[in-house]
Design a protein around this motif. Sequence first.
Motif, PDB file in Angstrom:
ATOM      1  N   ASN A 222       0.825  -1.206   0.000  1.00  0.00           N
ATOM      2  CA  ASN A 222       0.000   0.000   0.000  1.00  0.00           C
ATOM      3  C   ASN A 222       0.862   1.259   0.000  1.00  0.00           C
ATOM      4  O   ASN A 222       0.547   2.243  -0.673  1.00  0.00           O
ATOM      5  N   HIS A 254      -1.589  -7.005  -2.921  1.00  0.00           N
ATOM      6  CA  HIS A 254      -2.635  -6.313  -3.667  1.00  0.00           C
ATOM      7  C   HIS A 254      -2.936  -4.991  -2.965  1.00  0.00           C
ATOM      8  O   HIS A 254      -3.451  -4.969  -1.842  1.00  0.00           O
ATOM      9  N   GLY A 256      -4.669  -1.604  -1.818  1.00  0.00           N
ATOM     10  CA  GLY A 256      -6.071  -1.320  -1.557  1.00  0.00           C
ATOM     11  C   GLY A 256      -6.241  -0.335  -0.421  1.00  0.00           C
ATOM     12  O   GLY A 256      -5.322   0.413  -0.083  1.00  0.00           O
ATOM     13  N   THR A 387     -15.042  -3.239  -1.953  1.00  0.00           N
ATOM     14  CA  THR A 387     -14.792  -4.667  -1.774  1.00  0.00           C
ATOM     15  C   THR A 387     -14.898  -5.349  -3.127  1.00  0.00           C
ATOM     16  O   THR A 387     -15.854  -5.104  -3.869  1.00  0.00           O
ATOM     17  N   GLU A 388     -13.958  -6.216  -3.441  1.00  0.00           N
ATOM     18  CA  GLU A 388     -13.855  -6.773  -4.793  1.00  0.00           C
ATOM     19  C   GLU A 388     -14.713  -8.023  -4.974  1.00  0.00           C
ATOM     20  O   GLU A 388     -14.238  -9.104  -5.361  1.00  0.00           O
ATOM     21  N   LEU A 412     -10.926   1.276  -5.483  1.00  0.00           N
ATOM     22  CA  LEU A 412      -9.960   1.074  -4.409  1.00  0.00           C
ATOM     23  C   LEU A 412      -9.382  -0.334  -4.382  1.00  0.00           C
ATOM     24  O   LEU A 412      -8.520  -0.644  -3.560  1.00  0.00           O
ATOM     25  N   ARG A 413      -9.847  -1.203  -5.290  1.00  0.00           N
ATOM     26  CA  ARG A 413      -9.335  -2.572  -5.360  1.00  0.00           C
ATOM     27  C   ARG A 413      -8.684  -2.887  -6.708  1.00  0.00           C
ATOM     28  O   ARG A 413      -8.308  -4.031  -6.962  1.00  0.00           O
ATOM     29  N   ASN A 414      -8.574  -1.887  -7.571  1.00  0.00           N
ATOM     30  CA  ASN A 414      -7.944  -2.085  -8.892  1.00  0.00           C
ATOM     31  C   ASN A 414      -8.579  -3.237  -9.660  1.00  0.00           C
ATOM     32  O   ASN A 414      -7.894  -4.071 -10.268  1.00  0.00           O
ATOM     33  N   SER A 430      -7.633   4.866  -9.454  1.00  0.00           N
ATOM     34  CA  SER A 430      -7.401   3.581  -8.795  1.00  0.00           C
ATOM     35  C   SER A 430      -6.288   3.776  -7.772  1.00  0.00           C
ATOM     36  O   SER A 430      -5.972   4.899  -7.397  1.00  0.00           O
TER      37      SER A 430
END
Length: 439
Positions: A222, A254, A256, A387-388, A412-414, A430
């Motif tokens: 991050n 990842h 986020g 949330t993805e 926010l999760r790309n 993103s």
Amino acid sequence: MRITMVGTGYVGLVSGTCFADFGHQVTCVDKNVDKIAALDRGVIPIYEPDLDRLVEANVRAGRLAFSTELPEAVANSDAVFIAVGTPSRRGDGHADLSYVYAAAREIAVNLKDFTVVITKSTVPVGTGDEVERLIRDTNPQADVAVASNPEFLREGAAIRDFKHPDRIVVGTDDERARKIIAEIYRPLYLNQAPVMFTGRRTAELIKYAANAFLATKITFINEIADLAEKVGADVQEIARGIGLDNRIGAKFLHAGPGFGGSCFPKDTRALVKTAQDHETPIRIVEAVLSVNEIRKRAMARKVAAVFGGSLRGKTVALLGLTFKPNTDDMRESPSIPLVTALQDLGATIKAYDPVGMEQARNELTDVTYCSGPYECAEGADALVIVTEWEQFRALDLGRLKQQMACPVMVDLRNVYRPSEVAAHGFKYESVGRPSPSPG
């Protein structure tokens, strides 16, 4: 094997059900009468894929039962697992062990023949020693061994994690306990799951060290994402580039809005407190906690920056509220500080989550909850993917643009490729990637 699982929360219910599916005779015990009554009716108190089917099958087969009566269950068991909650203690961040110790005392009174008492709850190092002391003080005649068997379950994939574990960690020096626990996990030998026997204190610390390290990986990527944004680099390619190094690995890289959930926040806090108590502070983990908390609210400023820093009079639609997909768990979810920060900046909030909205209502007020992603986007000035969930990975971008008051997406999760969203005329932001110009 005859097993009692004390506690029917996430760990207890999943573990007890999977043990029953292995062929053991399992009784899950809880003091909550309403919860046990619901489980007897087949109503599962948590959302976990496939758990309802597995519970039903094992209850029907007579291998799994639910009860509020601990004495009878313990007296007839070869092994008793303690799987009660260990939340952060209010005021100081230490793990609240009151439920563990209460369970230990009640178990002690009802022990008959040799029994292994196994702590499955996540507990600070040395807790097993105290559990053993409490049992022996309460029932000096008890023939008992106390072991540690930490869980490593991911919410949303808990059943697979239980049945196909990377490792099974068992902390005990008692040979009789080793044999019983080995027999309990014998079905997993077919999957060649490594069973690691070690000391009890070592097993307890393995759990905390593992969660702290994973939390550190998340926080590290991050912060790299923030730098990547400033210099025009792509954090996803950076993560792939370093993740291909087998010394590092690709998982938990990842970028986020920060980590949440029932484990990482409370376990890292508890580890920090334990280290401070022993005058060996863990500065890296302290920094991880601090950075993560700051990051959650910083995501609101990322949304506001699209509108020049102000969200007065703006409607922001959030897709996803739980801390991760495939769970209804809202504990320490990044959506909670995000919503409050957006509201502080003047925004009106709409939200949709596939399964988490009932839990979200207990945490978030002044939010309009919607029945689907497109209803949520209707009239919104910005759409934020928090949330993805799989349902959000293939949204109809053309339809979204028509329904929104302003075509702005903050991912926010790309989840999406920047060029794809920009081609539909969106202003797209993103995490840790260059912002494209709208088409």
